[in-house]
Design a protein around this motif. Structure first.
Motif, PDB file in Angstrom:
ATOM      1  N   CYS A 139       0.856  -1.178   0.000  1.00  0.00           N
ATOM      2  CA  CYS A 139       0.000   0.000   0.000  1.00  0.00           C
ATOM      3  C   CYS A 139       0.898   1.237   0.000  1.00  0.00           C
ATOM      4  N   VAL A 140       0.306   2.394  -0.170  1.00  0.00           N
ATOM      5  CA  VAL A 140       1.102   3.612  -0.241  1.00  0.00           C
ATOM      6  C   VAL A 140       0.471   4.666   0.656  1.00  0.00           C
ATOM      7  N   LEU A 141       1.307   5.309   1.462  1.00  0.00           N
ATOM      8  CA  LEU A 141       0.870   6.386   2.347  1.00  0.00           C
ATOM      9  C   LEU A 141       1.198   7.715   1.686  1.00  0.00           C
ATOM     10  N   LYS A 142       0.176   8.575   1.542  1.00  0.00           N
ATOM     11  CA  LYS A 142       0.348   9.852   0.854  1.00  0.00           C
ATOM     12  C   LYS A 142      -0.224  10.971   1.712  1.00  0.00           C
ATOM     13  N   THR A 143       0.364  12.159   1.594  1.00  0.00           N
ATOM     14  CA  THR A 143      -0.265  13.327   2.198  1.00  0.00           C
ATOM     15  C   THR A 143      -1.461  13.726   1.332  1.00  0.00           C
ATOM     16  N   THR A 144      -2.370  14.495   1.903  1.00  0.00           N
ATOM     17  CA  THR A 144      -3.544  14.899   1.119  1.00  0.00           C
ATOM     18  C   THR A 144      -3.248  16.086   0.225  1.00  0.00           C
ATOM     19  N   ARG A 145      -2.190  16.858   0.527  1.00  0.00           N
ATOM     20  CA  ARG A 145      -1.954  18.097  -0.204  1.00  0.00           C
ATOM     21  C   ARG A 145      -0.738  18.036  -1.116  1.00  0.00           C
ATOM     22  N   ASP A 146       0.417  17.603  -0.612  1.00  0.00           N
ATOM     23  CA  ASP A 146       1.637  17.594  -1.414  1.00  0.00           C
ATOM     24  C   ASP A 146       1.667  16.321  -2.241  1.00  0.00           C
ATOM     25  N   MET A 147       1.445  16.466  -3.537  1.00  0.00           N
ATOM     26  CA  MET A 147       1.314  15.310  -4.399  1.00  0.00           C
ATOM     27  C   MET A 147       2.620  14.542  -4.600  1.00  0.00           C
ATOM     28  N   ASP A 148       3.743  15.111  -4.174  1.00  0.00           N
ATOM     29  CA  ASP A 148       5.029  14.453  -4.385  1.00  0.00           C
ATOM     30  C   ASP A 148       5.467  13.615  -3.185  1.00  0.00           C
ATOM     31  N   GLN A 149       4.802  13.768  -2.045  1.00  0.00           N
ATOM     32  CA  GLN A 149       5.231  13.083  -0.836  1.00  0.00           C
ATOM     33  C   GLN A 149       4.443  11.795  -0.636  1.00  0.00           C
ATOM     34  N   GLN A 150       5.152  10.667  -0.627  1.00  0.00           N
ATOM     35  CA  GLN A 150       4.500   9.384  -0.404  1.00  0.00           C
ATOM     36  C   GLN A 150       5.524   8.322  -0.035  1.00  0.00           C
ATOM     37  N   TYR A 151       5.070   7.288   0.646  1.00  0.00           N
ATOM     38  CA  TYR A 151       5.892   6.143   1.011  1.00  0.00           C
ATOM     39  C   TYR A 151       5.157   4.868   0.616  1.00  0.00           C
ATOM     40  N   ILE A 152       5.864   3.963  -0.017  1.00  0.00           N
ATOM     41  CA  ILE A 152       5.300   2.653  -0.337  1.00  0.00           C
ATOM     42  C   ILE A 152       5.609   1.704   0.809  1.00  0.00           C
ATOM     43  N   LEU A 153       4.602   1.020   1.281  1.00  0.00           N
ATOM     44  CA  LEU A 153       4.747   0.097   2.405  1.00  0.00           C
ATOM     45  C   LEU A 153       4.564  -1.335   1.900  1.00  0.00           C
ATOM     46  N   HIS A 154       5.595  -2.145   2.098  1.00  0.00           N
ATOM     47  CA  HIS A 154       5.516  -3.559   1.710  1.00  0.00           C
ATOM     48  C   HIS A 154       5.304  -4.455   2.923  1.00  0.00           C
ATOM     49  N   THR A 155       5.880  -4.034   4.060  1.00  0.00           N
ATOM     50  CA  THR A 155       5.738  -4.784   5.307  1.00  0.00           C
ATOM     51  C   THR A 155       5.639  -3.785   6.454  1.00  0.00           C
ATOM     52  N   MET A 156       5.409  -4.302   7.664  1.00  0.00           N
ATOM     53  CA  MET A 156       5.312  -3.432   8.834  1.00  0.00           C
ATOM     54  C   MET A 156       6.612  -2.691   9.091  1.00  0.00           C
ATOM     55  N   SER A 157       7.739  -3.256   8.651  1.00  0.00           N
ATOM     56  CA  SER A 157       9.033  -2.605   8.878  1.00  0.00           C
ATOM     57  C   SER A 157       9.174  -1.303   8.104  1.00  0.00           C
ATOM     58  N   ASP A 158       8.298  -1.078   7.107  1.00  0.00           N
ATOM     59  CA  ASP A 158       8.347   0.166   6.322  1.00  0.00           C
ATOM     60  C   ASP A 158       7.606   1.308   7.014  1.00  0.00           C
ATOM     61  N   LEU A 159       6.916   1.011   8.117  1.00  0.00           N
ATOM     62  CA  LEU A 159       6.097   2.032   8.758  1.00  0.00           C
ATOM     63  C   LEU A 159       6.906   3.163   9.378  1.00  0.00           C
ATOM     64  N   ALA A 160       8.004   2.817  10.048  1.00  0.00           N
ATOM     65  CA  ALA A 160       8.757   3.822  10.807  1.00  0.00           C
ATOM     66  C   ALA A 160       9.174   5.024   9.965  1.00  0.00           C
ATOM     67  N   PRO A 161       9.829   4.815   8.802  1.00  0.00           N
ATOM     68  CA  PRO A 161      10.237   5.993   8.018  1.00  0.00           C
ATOM     69  C   PRO A 161       9.068   6.776   7.438  1.00  0.00           C
ATOM     70  N   SER A 162       7.898   6.138   7.315  1.00  0.00           N
ATOM     71  CA  SER A 162       6.754   6.834   6.723  1.00  0.00           C
ATOM     72  C   SER A 162       6.048   7.758   7.706  1.00  0.00           C
ATOM     73  N   MET A 163       6.363   7.601   9.007  1.00  0.00           N
ATOM     74  CA  MET A 163       5.657   8.388  10.023  1.00  0.00           C
ATOM     75  C   MET A 163       5.889   9.887   9.890  1.00  0.00           C
ATOM     76  N   SER A 164       6.986  10.255   9.217  1.00  0.00           N
ATOM     77  CA  SER A 164       7.270  11.688   9.035  1.00  0.00           C
ATOM     78  C   SER A 164       6.173  12.374   8.235  1.00  0.00           C
ATOM     79  N   LEU A 165       5.469  11.616   7.381  1.00  0.00           N
ATOM     80  CA  LEU A 165       4.404  12.208   6.574  1.00  0.00           C
ATOM     81  C   LEU A 165       3.254  12.697   7.449  1.00  0.00           C
TER      82      LEU A 165
END
Length: 362
Positions: A139-165
Motif C-alpha cells: 500500500c502507499v501512504l500519501k499526504t492529502t496536499r503535497d502530491m510528491d510526498q508518499q511512502y510505499i509500504l511492503h511490510t510493517m518494517s516500512d512504517l517507521a520511516p513513513s511516520m514523518s508524513l
C-alpha cells in the motif's frame, strides 16, 4: 472573440504552448509568473513578474485580461477566489480545489460512482494498523496536499520511516494495485459540449513521466470505457477547458481512476503533431466558449520527455532523426528530472520507436 486578451497564471512550458495556440487563434496573451525568463513570457505579449498567489498581481492580471486561465494546478485557490468577482475565470475554482486535496478528489469520484483504488483516511499513527488490516500490503501512504510526498509500504518494517508524513497533516493510505498499464485521457469542454482525446498509455521512470504512447494498445471496450468515464466527469463538472484523467488498467481489465489534473498535461503533448486539434487548441476553445467537435487521431505516435540529464543527448540526436519532432521549452536552468522539452515521433509501430528511444540513452 479574436482580438481579446487571455491572462495565464503560471509561466511554464504548458503556458508557452497554450500561448502559441491562443495567438494562432487571434488572441493577445499576458502571463503572471515570478520568473522573468519563464517559457511563457518568451512568447506572450506582456508579463507581470510576481508570485502566482499574489492577490494584487492577480488583480492587475484581471484588469488587463478578458478571461483568465492557469497552466499550473498549484495556484492557491484562496488567492484566485479573492479576485474572482472582478475576473472572468471560466474554469472557476471548484475543480482546482478538488484536485488539490486527495480526500476531496476521492470523495468527488466516489460520489459520481467512479471506481478508485481502496483507501483509508489516516489522521494519527493509531489509524494505520486498522487501515492496513483493511487494505493489506503493498500500500502507499500519501499526504492529502503535497502530491510528491508518499511512502510505499511492503511490510510493517516500512512504517517507521513513513511516520514523518503524518507531521504534514492528514494522510491517505491507498492500496497499491498492480496495474498492467497506466492510461490517461484528456476531456475538453466549453460548458455545454464535451469531447475526448485518444486514450494513451504512459510510462513513468522514478515517478516522472517519460514516454506516452498514442493511442494505447488496449481492447476497444477498454478504450470506450475510459472515454465514457472522461465524458461523465467532464459533464458532471460542466467543464471548460482541458482536464487530464489518469487511470490504471489491471490484467483482468479493471479500470481505476487515480488522478485528475485541471489543465493541459504533458501526456497530451503528442496532440500537437498527430491530432486534428491539439490539447492547447482545445483548452483555448473551451475557455472561450468556441465549439469543439470530435478529435481525430491521424497517426499513432510516441512522445518522450527530454529530462535535464538527457538534454545534451537530445541535441546530438537532431541531425540523425529527421522524422522526430523536437520541442524545447527555453528553460534557462538545467536540472536532473526536470522537463526541458519533448520529442514526438509519429509512427505506425510504436514498439519499434520505443526500442529506438531505448537505444539513444535519452
Amino acid at each position: 472573440m479574436p482580438g481579446g486578451t487571455i491572462g495565464i497564471v503560471g509561466g511554464g512550458q504548458l503556458g508557452k504552448m497554450m500561448t502559441i495556440s491562443a495567438k494562432n487563434m487571434g488572441f493577445h496573451v499576458g502571463v503572471l509568473d515570478p520568473a522573468g525568463d519563464c517559457p511563457t513570457a518568451q512568447v506572450a505579449d506582456w508579463h507581470i513578474i510576481a508570485d502566482c498567489d499574489d492577490v494584487l498581481a492577480l488583480e492587475a492580471l484581471a484588469k488587463r485580461s478578458d478571461i483568465i486561465t492557469y497552466e499550473t494546478s498549484k495556484i492557491g485557490v484562496e488567492s484566485l477566489n479573492a479576485v474572482i468577482d472582478s475576473a472572468n475565470v471560466p474554469q472557476g475554482t471548484d475543480l482546482l480545489a478538488i484536485t488539490q486535496d486527495r480526500l476531496l478528489e476521492k470523495s468527488f469520484l466516489e460520489t459520481n460512482n467512479i471506481v478508485i483504488p481502496p483507501y483509508e483516511t489516516i489522521i494519527s499513527p493509531t489509524d494505520i494498523q486498522e487501515a492496513i488490516d483493511s487494505i493489506g500490503f503493498p500500500c502507499v501512504l500519501k499526504t492529502t496536499r503535497d502530491m510528491d510526498q508518499q511512502y510505499i509500504l511492503h511490510t510493517m518494517s516500512d512504517l517507521a520511516p513513513s511516520m514523518s508524513l503524518l507531521r504534514e497533516g492528514t494522510c491517505v493510505l491507498e492500496a497499491l494495485i498492480p496495474y498492467e498499464k497506466e492510461l490517461s485521457v484528456l476531456v475538453a469542454g466549453n460548458g455545454q459540449e464535451y469531447t475526448t482525446f485518444p486514450v494513451v498509455e504512459n510510462i513513468h521512470r522514478d515517478a516522472i513521466l517519460f514516454e506516452t504512447i498514442a493511442g494505447a494498445d488496449v481492447a476497444d471496450d477498454v478504450a470506450e470505457e475510459v472515454k465514457r468515464i472522461g465524458l461523465q466527469i467532464g459533464e458532471t463538472l460542466a467543464l471548460q477547458g482541458i482536464l487530464a484523467i489518469e487511470m490504471g488498467l489491471t490484467e483482468s481489465g479493471s479500470i481505476y481512476v487515480t488522478k485528475l489534473t485541471p489543465r493541459p498535461h504533458s501526456t497530451g503533448n503528442y496532440s500537437i503533431d498527430v491530432c486534428s486539434m491539439s490539447q492547447f487548441d482545445a483548452h483555448i476553445r473551451g475557455i472561450c466558449g468556441w465549439p469543439l467537435g470530435e478529435v481525430q487521431l491521424f497517426s499513432k505516435a510516441v512522445t518522450v520527455n527530454i529530462l535535464g540529464e538527457a538534454l545534451n543527448t537530445s541535441v546530438r540526436l537532431i541531425p540523425e532523426k529527421s522524422d522526430w519532432n523536437f520541442y524545447y521549452y527555453g528553460k534557462k536552468r538545467t536540472v536532473n528530472n526536470r522537463k526541458m522539452g519533448h520529442i514526438t515521433i509519429p509512427t505506425a509501430t510504436p514498439e519499434t520507436v520505443l526500442n529506438e528511444i531505448d537505444a539513444t540513452n535519452l
